[in-house]
Design an enzyme around this catalytic site. Structure first.
Site, PDB file in Angstrom:
ATOM      1  N   PRO A   1      53.122  28.818  38.365  1.00  0.00           N
ATOM      2  CA  PRO A   1      52.334  29.874  38.688  1.00  0.00           C
ATOM      3  C   PRO A   1      51.111  29.282  39.485  1.00  0.00           C
ATOM      4  O   PRO A   1      50.621  28.150  39.506  1.00  0.00           O
ATOM      5  CB  PRO A   1      51.803  30.090  37.297  1.00  0.00           C
ATOM      6  N   ASN A   2      50.829  30.473  40.375  1.00  0.00           N
ATOM      7  CA  ASN A   2      49.726  30.333  41.249  1.00  0.00           C
ATOM      8  C   ASN A   2      49.933  29.327  42.671  1.00  0.00           C
ATOM      9  O   ASN A   2      49.248  29.422  43.458  1.00  0.00           O
ATOM     10  CB  ASN A   2      48.395  29.904  40.442  1.00  0.00           C
TER      11      ASN A   2
ATOM     12  N   ARG B   1      43.605  28.775  47.465  1.00  0.00           N
ATOM     13  CA  ARG B   1      43.194  28.560  46.040  1.00  0.00           C
ATOM     14  C   ARG B   1      42.555  27.104  45.638  1.00  0.00           C
ATOM     15  O   ARG B   1      43.626  26.446  45.799  1.00  0.00           O
ATOM     16  CB  ARG B   1      44.245  29.080  45.098  1.00  0.00           C
TER      17      ARG B   1
ATOM     18  N   TYR C   1      43.871  21.347  45.487  1.00  0.00           N
ATOM     19  CA  TYR C   1      45.071  21.394  45.702  1.00  0.00           C
ATOM     20  C   TYR C   1      45.260  21.170  47.234  1.00  0.00           C
ATOM     21  O   TYR C   1      46.769  21.365  47.595  1.00  0.00           O
ATOM     22  CB  TYR C   1      45.571  22.626  45.287  1.00  0.00           C
TER      23      TYR C   1
ATOM     24  N   ASN D   1      57.089  21.398  39.980  1.00  0.00           N
ATOM     25  CA  ASN D   1      55.572  21.430  39.545  1.00  0.00           C
ATOM     26  C   ASN D   1      55.528  22.642  39.071  1.00  0.00           C
ATOM     27  O   ASN D   1      55.685  23.946  39.378  1.00  0.00           O
ATOM     28  CB  ASN D   1      54.927  21.657  41.161  1.00  0.00           C
TER      29      ASN D   1
ATOM     30  N   ALA E   1      50.451  25.281  35.777  1.00  0.00           N
ATOM     31  CA  ALA E   1      49.818  25.429  34.359  1.00  0.00           C
ATOM     32  C   ALA E   1      50.686  25.301  33.154  1.00  0.00           C
ATOM     33  O   ALA E   1      50.366  24.873  32.151  1.00  0.00           O
ATOM     34  CB  ALA E   1      49.059  26.739  34.219  1.00  0.00           C
TER      35      ALA E   1
ATOM     36  N   HIS F   1      51.451  22.016  30.721  1.00  0.00           N
ATOM     37  CA  HIS F   1      50.413  21.789  29.468  1.00  0.00           C
ATOM     38  C   HIS F   1      50.841  22.753  28.398  1.00  0.00           C
ATOM     39  O   HIS F   1      50.162  22.686  27.363  1.00  0.00           O
ATOM     40  CB  HIS F   1      48.969  21.940  29.896  1.00  0.00           C
TER      41      HIS F   1
ATOM     42  N   ASP G   1      62.491  22.585  26.951  1.00  0.00           N
ATOM     43  CA  ASP G   1      63.618  22.938  26.416  1.00  0.00           C
ATOM     44  C   ASP G   1      64.620  23.208  27.386  1.00  0.00           C
ATOM     45  O   ASP G   1      65.848  22.549  27.331  1.00  0.00           O
ATOM     46  CB  ASP G   1      63.673  23.986  25.319  1.00  0.00           C
TER      47      ASP G   1
ATOM     48  N   GLU H   1      58.857  15.319  38.105  1.00  0.00           N
ATOM     49  CA  GLU H   1      57.698  16.336  38.091  1.00  0.00           C
ATOM     50  C   GLU H   1      56.865  15.701  39.033  1.00  0.00           C
ATOM     51  O   GLU H   1      56.497  14.805  39.211  1.00  0.00           O
ATOM     52  CB  GLU H   1      57.266  15.952  36.603  1.00  0.00           C
TER      53      GLU H   1
ATOM     54  N   HIS I   1      52.691  16.752  40.562  1.00  0.00           N
ATOM     55  CA  HIS I   1      51.503  17.478  40.663  1.00  0.00           C
ATOM     56  C   HIS I   1      50.690  17.065  41.705  1.00  0.00           C
ATOM     57  O   HIS I   1      50.775  15.996  42.145  1.00  0.00           O
ATOM     58  CB  HIS I   1      50.481  17.228  39.432  1.00  0.00           C
ATOM     59  N   LEU I   2      49.974  18.164  42.190  1.00  0.00           N
ATOM     60  CA  LEU I   2      49.346  18.017  43.694  1.00  0.00           C
ATOM     61  C   LEU I   2      48.008  16.940  43.308  1.00  0.00           C
ATOM     62  O   LEU I   2      47.821  16.082  44.156  1.00  0.00           O
ATOM     63  CB  LEU I   2      48.872  19.308  44.456  1.00  0.00           C
ATOM     64  N   SER I   3      47.426  17.609  42.357  1.00  0.00           N
ATOM     65  CA  SER I   3      46.245  16.836  41.870  1.00  0.00           C
ATOM     66  C   SER I   3      46.648  15.717  40.897  1.00  0.00           C
ATOM     67  O   SER I   3      47.543  15.856  40.172  1.00  0.00           O
ATOM     68  CB  SER I   3      44.865  17.715  41.304  1.00  0.00           C
TER      69      SER I   3
ATOM     70  N   ARG J   1      41.133  15.040  35.457  1.00  0.00           N
ATOM     71  CA  ARG J   1      40.831  16.445  35.208  1.00  0.00           C
ATOM     72  C   ARG J   1      40.534  16.583  33.770  1.00  0.00           C
ATOM     73  O   ARG J   1      40.180  15.974  33.042  1.00  0.00           O
ATOM     74  CB  ARG J   1      41.888  17.263  35.984  1.00  0.00           C
TER      75      ARG J   1
ATOM     76  N   ARG K   1      44.404  19.026  30.612  1.00  0.00           N
ATOM     77  CA  ARG K   1      45.438  18.966  31.563  1.00  0.00           C
ATOM     78  C   ARG K   1      46.097  17.569  31.542  1.00  0.00           C
ATOM     79  O   ARG K   1      47.148  17.242  32.273  1.00  0.00           O
ATOM     80  CB  ARG K   1      44.960  19.019  32.995  1.00  0.00           C
TER      81      ARG K   1
END
Length: 146
Positions: free
Chosen positions: A11-12, A19, A24, A75, A78, A81, A88, A99, A101-103, A108, A112
């Site tokens: 998402p996002n 954003r 990001y 990725n 949200a 977490h 599953d 996996e 993650h940009l940040s 953070r 997170r």
């Protein structure tokens, strides 16, 4: 047969570049997809690239990847977490999972710092910005080569 990799975005991430670019980055998801396609081609990988804001759609993509892909780069944004359901689904996938993650999620907010997806991931790349996706594809290629 050319190994196929699903690059899945949560998402996002469709708002990348607009954003919170201070966290990001300025690159859009389309920019990242183009870079991934070029890197995948150089590594001899076929690529499926997808994004959804809906948890069930991400799960459906993971389920479909069981028949169509040899690896997943994800990725989960949200959902990292919060989603035991994505964990599953990933546990039903037999190939490598990386996996991304940009940040750096560990620098953070404390909520997170916990990743359910990491419980399944063969590698985790965080804090490298958009380059993290290309690094993930390199790791996938190495894992698939054995």
């Amino acid at each position: 047969m050319t190994p196929r990799v699903l690059v899945l975005n949560g998402p996002n991430l469709n708002l990348l570049g607009r954003r919170r670019p201070e966290i990001y980055g300025a690159r859009t998801l389309a920019d990242i997809e183009a870079a991934c396609r070029a890197r995948a081609q150089a590594l001899g990988l076929a690529l499926d690239f997808a994004q959804s804001n809906a948890e069930h759609e991400l799960i459906d993509r993971i389920h479909a990847a069981r028949e169509t892909a040899q690896a997943i780069v994800i990725n989960p944004a949200a959902y990292t977490h919060t989603s035991i359901a994505i964990l599953d689904a990933l546990e039903t996938f037999e190939g490598p999972v990386v996996e991304v993650h940009l940040s750096n999620i560990h620098k953070r907010e404390p909520f997170r710092h916990r990743s359910y997806v990491s419980l399944r991931a063969d590698a985790v790349i965080a804090g490298c910005g958009a380059q993290g996706y290309e690094l993930a594809l390199e790791r996938v290629a190495a894992l698939l080569r054995g």
